[in-house]
Design a protein around this motif. Structure first.
Motif, PDB file in Angstrom:
ATOM      1  N   LEU A 105       0.827  -1.199   0.000  1.00 54.53           N
ATOM      2  CA  LEU A 105       0.000   0.000   0.000  1.00 54.53           C
ATOM      3  C   LEU A 105       0.866   1.255   0.000  1.00 54.53           C
ATOM      4  O   LEU A 105       0.544   2.249  -0.678  1.00 54.53           O
ATOM      5  N   THR A 106       1.974   1.211   0.738  1.00 51.14           N
ATOM      6  CA  THR A 106       2.889   2.354   0.754  1.00 51.14           C
ATOM      7  C   THR A 106       3.448   2.617  -0.634  1.00 51.14           C
ATOM      8  O   THR A 106       3.500   3.763  -1.101  1.00 51.14           O
ATOM      9  N   LEU A 107       3.874   1.543  -1.319  1.00 51.35           N
ATOM     10  CA  LEU A 107       4.413   1.698  -2.668  1.00 51.35           C
ATOM     11  C   LEU A 107       3.351   2.195  -3.642  1.00 51.35           C
ATOM     12  O   LEU A 107       3.639   3.000  -4.537  1.00 51.35           O
ATOM     13  N   LEU A 108       2.120   1.722  -3.468  1.00 44.83           N
ATOM     14  CA  LEU A 108       1.033   2.144  -4.353  1.00 44.83           C
ATOM     15  C   LEU A 108       0.765   3.643  -4.203  1.00 44.83           C
ATOM     16  O   LEU A 108       0.650   4.369  -5.207  1.00 44.83           O
ATOM     17  N   VAL A 109       0.665   4.102  -2.965  1.00 47.47           N
ATOM     18  CA  VAL A 109       0.415   5.526  -2.716  1.00 47.47           C
ATOM     19  C   VAL A 109       1.571   6.372  -3.246  1.00 47.47           C
ATOM     20  O   VAL A 109       1.363   7.404  -3.903  1.00 47.47           O
ATOM     21  N   ALA A 110       2.806   5.915  -2.983  1.00 49.87           N
ATOM     22  CA  ALA A 110       3.970   6.662  -3.450  1.00 49.87           C
ATOM     23  C   ALA A 110       4.017   6.700  -4.972  1.00 49.87           C
ATOM     24  O   ALA A 110       4.308   7.746  -5.573  1.00 49.87           O
ATOM     25  N   GLY A 111       3.732   5.573  -5.608  1.00 50.48           N
ATOM     26  CA  GLY A 111       3.782   5.508  -7.062  1.00 50.48           C
ATOM     27  C   GLY A 111       2.735   6.388  -7.732  1.00 50.48           C
ATOM     28  O   GLY A 111       3.027   7.107  -8.688  1.00 50.48           O
ATOM     29  N   ILE A 112       1.505   6.349  -7.220  1.00 50.99           N
ATOM     30  CA  ILE A 112       0.442   7.182  -7.782  1.00 50.99           C
ATOM     31  C   ILE A 112       0.763   8.666  -7.583  1.00 50.99           C
ATOM     32  O   ILE A 112       0.589   9.491  -8.499  1.00 50.99           O
TER      33      ILE A 112
END
Length: 405
Positions: A242-249
């Motif tokens: 979830l952290t990577l998803l938020v950072a990526g978006i």
């Protein structure tokens, strides 16, 4: 600290179509205005291109293997940010020996987004409150630093150390990519501006790591050992994803909107808001952060090419002198923080260090300091450089003699 975005291609001689691009390779063979490039003798070509003649796969293997070894050695001697400093040193050595590999743009942007998530996850409501309570001090120190750096750049210009207004843009303490882009639009040589920015980053990171290493080592009680670093701890895979998803978006949005340093800036803001409100539990394992640090280190190091060094060789001693003076000026401000606010010396030094937000955050995260205070100071300067750095540089440039522009 933030870098120009396009690192996916090896150096090339620019065509008329790309000569005006702020992302044109600093390693181009055309000499910048005011500096005469000397041709390389034919009998030296084999030496200059010794790494360029090696297949790229072998260059990547050399980069990875040497960086791992250097990082292990530096970590063994308790050097802070060893996985940033080690790869950066290897990248500089390979870049100055004509290596043709570059960190792909997507990889660099991804590393920035992860670092932004790490910084955002370090922010708390107490940090925001601290900034509100001390905003006059924070903004005052930041503005003084900007004035000092602009003055040093102006001196470089009027003393004819560098052509045009290169010294003004290159002396800006942070937001390197924005300064390179704005300098190009204002008619300065973007290659030399990038060179000054990266030399400053290397100097600041090296000095800050040495200071942090000395302070951490000297502050240990007699007979005490350095704490063991756990590189592969257990972690929550769901929170990690979830952290990577938020950072990526967030990073993607920042790039699409063409915000300077958006791949770093947007994840910081998004993750900070979600973390403070309890909507996101930031999870970034140490081994993953180490890989992120290495990518950023390679991105910095590989920008130092023989062509750039050749173009700026005559001005390098005076450029280094101006950097040393800026580091010394910021160190003097840190002494005031220690004396009048009771801030511990290492925290004060890192908080005022004229490096990039990313590199200073990496060093601070690897030492026992007041990380929130450092992030407040560095973030304030980061935003101020983006907001008033270009207008301030333009204003100072107007006082530069016309013969220099």
């Amino acid at each position: 600290m933030t870098l120009p975005h396009d690192m996916s291609k090896p150096p090339h001689t620019p065509s008329p179509d790309d000569s005006g691009s702020p992302h044109a390779s600093p390693a181009s063979n055309a000499a910048p205005s005011g500096i005469t490039a000397q041709p390389t003798p034919d009998n030296d070509k084999s030496t200059v291109r010794r790494l360029g003649n090696i297949p790229e796969l072998a260059q990547w293997a050399l980069l990875l293997g040497s960086s791992l070894l250097m990082g292990i050695v530096l970590h063994h001697f308790h050097v802070p940010a060893a996985l940033l400093l080690g790869p950066m040193i290897v990248g500089i050595v390979m870049g100055t020996n004509s290596a043709t590999i570059r960190i792909p743009r997507t990889s660099f942007l991804a590393a920035q987004s992860v670092l932004g998530a790490m910084i955002g996850g370090s922010m708390t409501a107490a940090i925001i409150t601290s900034f509100v309570d001390e905003w006059v001090l924070v903004i005052g120190i930041t503005f003084i630093t900007l004035l000092a750096s602009s003055f040093l750049g102006w001196v470089l210009c009027i003393r004819r150390v560098l052509p045009g207004t290169v010294g003004i843009w290159g002396s800006s303490p942070g937001a390197a990519s924005a300064m390179v882009i704005m300098a190009e639009a204002f008619g300065a040589d973007a290659r030399l501006v990038a060179f000054m920015q990266y030399v400053r980053v290397v100097c600041v990171v090296t000095v800050a790591s040495m200071v942090a290493n000395f302070w951490v080592s000297s502050s240990l009680p007699p007979g005490a050992e350095m704490p063991v670093h756990e590189w592969f701890p257990a972690f929550d895979i769901g929170n990690f994803g979830l952290t990577l998803l938020v950072a990526g978006i967030s990073a993607t949005l920042g790039v699409i909107l063409r915000v300077p340093s958006g791949a770093l800036l947007f994840p910081i803001i998004t993750v900070m808001v979600m973390h403070i409100n309890g909507w996101l539990n930031v999870e970034l394992p140490e081994w993953f952060l180490g890989l992120t640090y290495a990518i950023i280190g390679w991105s910095i190091g590989l920008k130092f090419t023989p062509a750039v060094l050749h173009h700026a060789a005559s001005a390098l001693p005076k450029i280094l002198l101006s950097i040393v003076m800026l580091i010394g000026f910021c160190a003097g401000i840190s002494v005031l923080l220690v004396q009048f606010l009771g801030v511990d010396p290492l925290t004060a030094y890192l908080a005022t260090s004229p490096g990039g937000l990313d590199s200073v955050a990496i060093i601070a995260a690897s030492t026992h300091v007041d990380l929130p205070f450092i992030l407040v100071m560095q973030s304030a300067r980061f935003f101020m450089v983006l907001l008033i750095g270009p207008p301030l540089a333009k204003a100072v440039a107007r006082f530069t003699p016309q013969s220099q522009t």
